[in-house]
Every structure is written in structure tokens, then in C-alpha cells.
Design an enzyme around this catalytic site. Sequence first.
Site, PDB file in Angstrom:
ATOM      1  N   CYS A   1      49.052  39.906  37.169  1.00 49.49           N
ATOM      2  CA  CYS A   1      49.676  38.575  37.127  1.00 49.49           C
ATOM      3  C   CYS A   1      51.194  38.578  37.315  1.00 49.49           C
ATOM      4  O   CYS A   1      51.693  37.919  38.231  1.00 49.49           O
ATOM      5  CB  CYS A   1      49.346  37.891  35.808  1.00 49.49           C
TER       6      CYS A   1
ATOM      7  N   LYS B   1      27.523  42.790  42.173  1.00 50.88           N
ATOM      8  CA  LYS B   1      28.126  42.397  40.905  1.00 50.88           C
ATOM      9  C   LYS B   1      27.153  41.535  40.094  1.00 50.88           C
ATOM     10  O   LYS B   1      26.982  41.732  38.890  1.00 50.88           O
ATOM     11  CB  LYS B   1      29.391  41.580  41.214  1.00 50.88           C
TER      12      LYS B   1
END
Length: 428
Positions: A259, A31
Amino acid sequence: MIGTGYVGLVSGVCFSDLGNTVYCVDKDKKKINLLNSGKVPIYEPGLEEILKKNFKQKRLIFTTDLKSAVTSSDIIFICVGTPTKKKGNSADLKYVFQVANEIKKYIKKYKIVITKSTVPITTGDKIEKVLLNLKRKKLVDIVSNPEFLREGEAIRDFIYPDRVVIGTDSNKANKILKSLYLPIIKKTSRYFNTSRRGAELIKYASNAFLATKISYINELANLCEKTEVDIKDVSFGMGLDQRIGDRFLRAGPAYGGSCFPKDTRAIVDTANNFKTNLSIVKSVIKSNDQRKLLLTKRVEKLLKGKIKNKNITFLGVTFKPNTDDMREASSLYMIPQLHKKGAKIKYFDPSGLKKDFSSLKNVKFCKDISSACLKSDLIIIHTEWNEFKLINFKKVVKKNKFIIYDMRNIYTPSKITNSGIKYFGIGR
Ligand code: UDX
């Protein structure tokens, strides 16, 4: 910024754009290499441009070297994931505490350590225990600063937040953070300093409330379907009352994302630990789970129970537009269910092919709207991407009889039915 996931990366990039030098740290070498080559590992409109600009100006540093990042920084944001634990509903805080234990070794002068990840109430207290020696020597303050970014709108949400919440009783930390956020709070938003536990709870309370608002309107949509009332009118009429507000009253499939599902489960779990029954949030979780079943049943009903060999098209499969995120998307339930019953499914999503469906034999990704809709019996608008809003269905389907199930109510029913197409929406 420790952790270059959604929250860490977006906040890091935006803080650097305000003129700060920002170190974005991640253990994932791949990443970091990707970021160092100017590429963004997540799909977020506008992020890459700002990242490249600040990277060029050397205000943005991507590294796996936690030590050098911590020693070079005054403020440390913990932005690692807090997923639901494999067993149970509580948030898994192992990454948060791993970070706390690691940074402990590198703090030699005053720093503010902030949780930006969504963490249950009292997590700050627990981090303070890990860093107790440093706290005693006044070398750290541990603060909660929850992030309210929405995927797909993250840059705008960062620059124009409704509020910046800072949970600390340290005047020193509060002063420094107020100056960090000054360029943002100058533009209308409110800066709110509260207790650390208060800030932790505000984040969960907000997400659970928004999830409640959506589930409420979704259940009302069920009533509208039986009473020939248009839910859009109900949302609009309700929203005119400023006490209610018109946002997050769009009926649709079950809410998803990284979320709402996770945070509603976690707040119930935390409340249970404190022997408090959050019965409303519990009902919301249940209602949202049932909604996936309900809408799948509705699809079967639209096809009069004859699913086998029917050509079904999904336009959009992500949990919302402008993201490639599939976490808890209701399509993850619907598509396998319909496939199991023998449907042949084609889908198109502007964010590309999804590996979630690759093991399903009769589920195919199409590269555009036309090929996904060609010869379809039923077109399901699952996610309201902009490019789905003005489709000439007759032209792309090339068939006389077909049905549209608009799960996001993006079309005006009369306009579609006037052209002889069978149209169904949500709550209308
Ligand atoms: C949410 C919160 O909005 C954000 O403040 C928090 O930081 C992270 O969680 P996000 O998950 O990116 O953001 O998406 P959001 O736009 O809130 O949508 C969540 C889900 O609710 C999506 O599935 C969306 O389609 C659904 N939704 C939203 C509705 O069904 N109706 C609405 O009116 C609004």
C-alpha cells in the site's frame, strides 16, 4: 466480494462471520478451488479458522460464477487490485472497470456497488458513467468504502476499526450500509458518512500521512546517530503529545508493502492531474527510496568496506512481520546489492523461502534461526518477528566476533554489548 485478494478475502470472511451470506468471486479457478478445500492462499493469522467455520455453515461461498454471485447479492464490493501502472505512477484501474462492465449485465434489481479497493478520487464518478443506465433507473448506488486493514493484523483491524468511512450522498445506501456495519461500529469505532470523492481521498491521504510519519522518524534517526540520542526516546517523548500520537513512529528500514509505496505514488499522480503539487509526499517517496541505499551503505561501513566473502545473516526478509508478503520489502534491494559485492548471505524468515532470491547463487534460505546465524560475521534483524526477540546470539553464532545490526531496534543495546557483542541499531 469481487476479487479474493487481501482486502476481498479478509472482508468477505469477516462479513460472513457477522452472519451475512457472502459470495467471494474470483476469475482464478485455482484460487477458488483452494478456498473451497478450506485453504487460505494468503498468510494471515486467524483467517483460516474463521473461514473454515463460516464455510461449514454455508455462509461463505467461493465461486468463479460472477453472474450468480451478483444476482444473489444486495451489496457488491469491488475488491480487485489497483497496482501501479507499468508506465508511470498512476493506479491501474483496468480490473475495476472490467468488473463494472461485467456486473452491468446482471443487475436487474437495486444493488449497492462499492469500491473497497483503493481507487483515486473520481473513480466512483467514472464507474457511475459505466452504470449510468442502471443509475437512472435507480437500480444502483455507487459508493466508496475504503479499507484500512493492515496485513498481519487484518482480522482485528476489521472487527475493531478506528473508523468506517462511507462515501455516498444516497440516504438509502447509507442506511443499508450502516446496518451492515452495525455490529462493528457498536464497539467504539466511528461511522463516518461523507461524499464519495471525500472517502476516496481519505484513504490515500491516510496512507500518505502514515508514510510521512515513518519517513520523518527515519530521517530523525539519522540525526540521532550523529548526536548520540536514542530515537526510541524521541519517538516516545513525541508520542506523549496526543496531537502527535505514538503510533507509526518506529524508525527502521524503508517502509514497504502493498500500500504505502503504491498509494504515495498514486496520490502524487492524481494531484498532478489536478495541477496540485504535493511536495511533501514527493519528498517522502524520495526519502524512502534513499533509505534503502543509506542502510545498505551502513551495512558496508559496519564491515569496514570488506564485503567480499563475509557471512551475512538476514533475520526476516518480509516488509513487516506476520505476513509472507515481499512487496517492496527493503530486503529486495539490500540482499542483491550485498550479494553483488561478494557477500555470502543466509536468511531465515518464519514465512518461508522466497523465490525472489532463488537466482542469487550465494543467497541461501535456512530452516531456522540457529542455522541462519551459525558462523555469521554480521546478523541483520530486518523484520521484527516475535521469535527474533529473545535470541541467545553467542549460542547460535558459535563464534567470538560478530556484529548485530538491529534495523528494528528490538534489543536493548546495553544488554547485548555487555555480553561482548558489537551491536548497532537504528538512530541510537
Ligand atoms: C498499510 C496501512 O497501515 C493500512 O491501513 C492500509 O489499509 C494498507 O497499508 P500494511 O501495508 O499492511 O498497512 O502495513 P503497515 O503496518 O502499515 O506497515 C507498512 C510499512 O511501514 C512496513 O514496512 C512497516 O515495517 C513500516 N512501519 C510501520 C515502520 O517502519 N514504522 C512504523 O512505525 C510503522
